[in-house]
Design an enzyme around this catalytic site. Structure first.
Site, PDB file in Angstrom:
ATOM      1  N   ASP A 158      -1.919  14.579  21.427  1.00 48.42           N
ATOM      2  CA  ASP A 158      -0.642  14.299  20.771  1.00 48.42           C
ATOM      3  C   ASP A 158      -0.673  14.674  19.297  1.00 48.42           C
ATOM      4  OD1 ASP A 158       0.379  13.390  23.113  1.00 48.42           O
ATOM      5  OD2 ASP A 158       0.747  11.332  22.446  1.00 48.42           O
TER       6      ASP A 158
ATOM      7  N   ASP B  73       0.817  -1.209   0.000  1.00 51.33           N
ATOM      8  CA  ASP B  73       0.000   0.000   0.000  1.00 51.33           C
ATOM      9  C   ASP B  73       0.855   1.266   0.000  1.00 51.33           C
ATOM     10  OD1 ASP B  73      -2.356  -1.413  -0.075  1.00 51.33           O
ATOM     11  OD2 ASP B  73      -2.683  -1.361   2.086  1.00 51.33           O
TER      12      ASP B  73
ATOM     13  N   ASN C 150      -4.368   9.050   1.831  1.00 53.01           N
ATOM     14  CA  ASN C 150      -4.776   8.533   3.138  1.00 53.01           C
ATOM     15  C   ASN C 150      -5.135   9.635   4.122  1.00 53.01           C
ATOM     16  OD1 ASN C 150      -4.658   5.813   2.631  1.00 53.01           O
ATOM     17  ND2 ASN C 150      -2.774   5.435   3.769  1.00 53.01           N
TER      18      ASN C 150
ATOM     19  N   SER D  66      -5.743   2.730  13.748  1.00 50.83           N
ATOM     20  CA  SER D  66      -4.986   2.442  14.966  1.00 50.83           C
ATOM     21  C   SER D  66      -5.214   3.512  16.027  1.00 50.83           C
ATOM     22  CB  SER D  66      -3.487   2.331  14.652  1.00 50.83           C
ATOM     23  OG  SER D  66      -2.953   3.581  14.243  1.00 50.83           O
TER      24      SER D  66
END
EC number: 2.7.1.23
Length: 299
Positions: free
Chosen positions: A181, A78, A151, A197
């Site tokens: 963060d 990818d 993405n 994630s």
């Protein structure tokens, strides 16, 4: 948008691959020989030409591929296809992926099934139109950097492991102030990558939407937000920050932004035309790649 297309065959095929990925040179060589056997004109992108014997083939710089080819085949994972998308989309060159990576959400065809390409070249395939994001980093009246992302556009901590304080605006309307963060602004394509994630939702590729996913927010009530892809997102870095965070597009480039600077994200004006075999099914891909097979429904 996903549609089955029957059109004149692809006759001029450009090949691209990423150096250093296991099996890529061998697959490129096999693919080149197979395409030649099908009487297709094969063009090698400059880096691919360094990996295989292309002495009798035309070699073309990446930014000039559209002048010579009507399809770009990418060998790799990818990440390789992301890199190819950054090259192909501004040229509006269709892309097909051969998977030599680990996951392969975007690269459909296994290297041992290259014969699937024959039907595609003859005009029998599914074409999926996926939108990209365009990110702009501004400090005062100066544009510091600009880039596209298939993405995501990501706000990351600077060199010191400290939270970033920033304000989020959508279409010039204030949404919230956050300490986190960072922040991931993802397309549906990117929703199964880094954003996943970070706890973001999976967005179907046909949705005209993007998601804002906070990374380790200080406030537990901070949650991902899904918005219309036609929106403009503005992230203002608080002047109170004592470090300069980074902005990344698809992990390809990383640019520092000073406190007080702004990051603008909007839909890019050119989409990616991604080519699939006719039996491509998005949910099959999710089951395989996310290990849902064990719970697959019995039909």
């Amino acid at each position: 948008m996903l549609k089955i297309v029957s059109k004149p065959s692809f006759n001029r095929i450009a090949l691209m691959g990423r150096e250093g990925v296991e099996g890529v040179p061998e697959t490129l060589a096999a693919l080149k020989d197979y395409l030649v056997s099908l009487n297709r004109e094969v063009i090698l992108e400059e880096n691919a030409a360094h990996m295989i014997d292309g002495s009798r083939l035309l070699t073309v710089p990446a930014n000039d591929l559209k002048k010579k080819a009507d399809l770009l085949i990418v060998v790799g994972g990818d990440g390789s296809l992301l890199n190819a998308a950054h090259i192909a989309v501004p040229q509006q060159l269709s892309v097909l992926g051969i998977n030599r990576g680990r996951l392969g959400f975007l690269t459909d065809i296994p290297p041992n099934e290259l014969t699937q390409i024959s039907d595609i070249l003859d005009g029998h395939y599914r074409e999926e139109v996926r939108f990209l994001l365009e990110g702009t980093v501004e400090e005062g009246d100066e544009i510091v950097a600009q880039g596209i992302a298939l993405n995501d556009i990501v706000l990351l901590p600077g060199n010191a492991p400290k939270m970033i304080e920033f304000d989020i605006f959508i279409n010039d309307e204030f949404v919230c102030n956050q300490r986190a963060d960072g922040l991931i602004i993802t397309t549906p394509t990117g929703s199964t990558a880094y954003a996943l994630s970070g706890g973001g939702p999976i967005l179907h590729p046909q949705l005209n939407a993007m998601a804002l996913v906070p990374m380790f927010p200080h406030t537990l009530s901070s949650r991902p937000i899904v918005v219309d892809a036609e929106s403009q997102i503005k992230i203002t870095i608080s002047p109170e920050n004592d470090v300069s965070p980074y902005v990344s597009n698809d992990g390809q480039e990383r640019v520092s932004i000073k406190p007080g600077g702004n990051v603008y994200t909007r839909k890019y004006h050119y989409p990616l035309h991604l080519i699939h075999p006719t039996d491509y099914n998005y949910y099959d891909t999710l089951r395989r790649k996310l290990d849902w097979e064990k719970r697959a429904a019995k039909v």
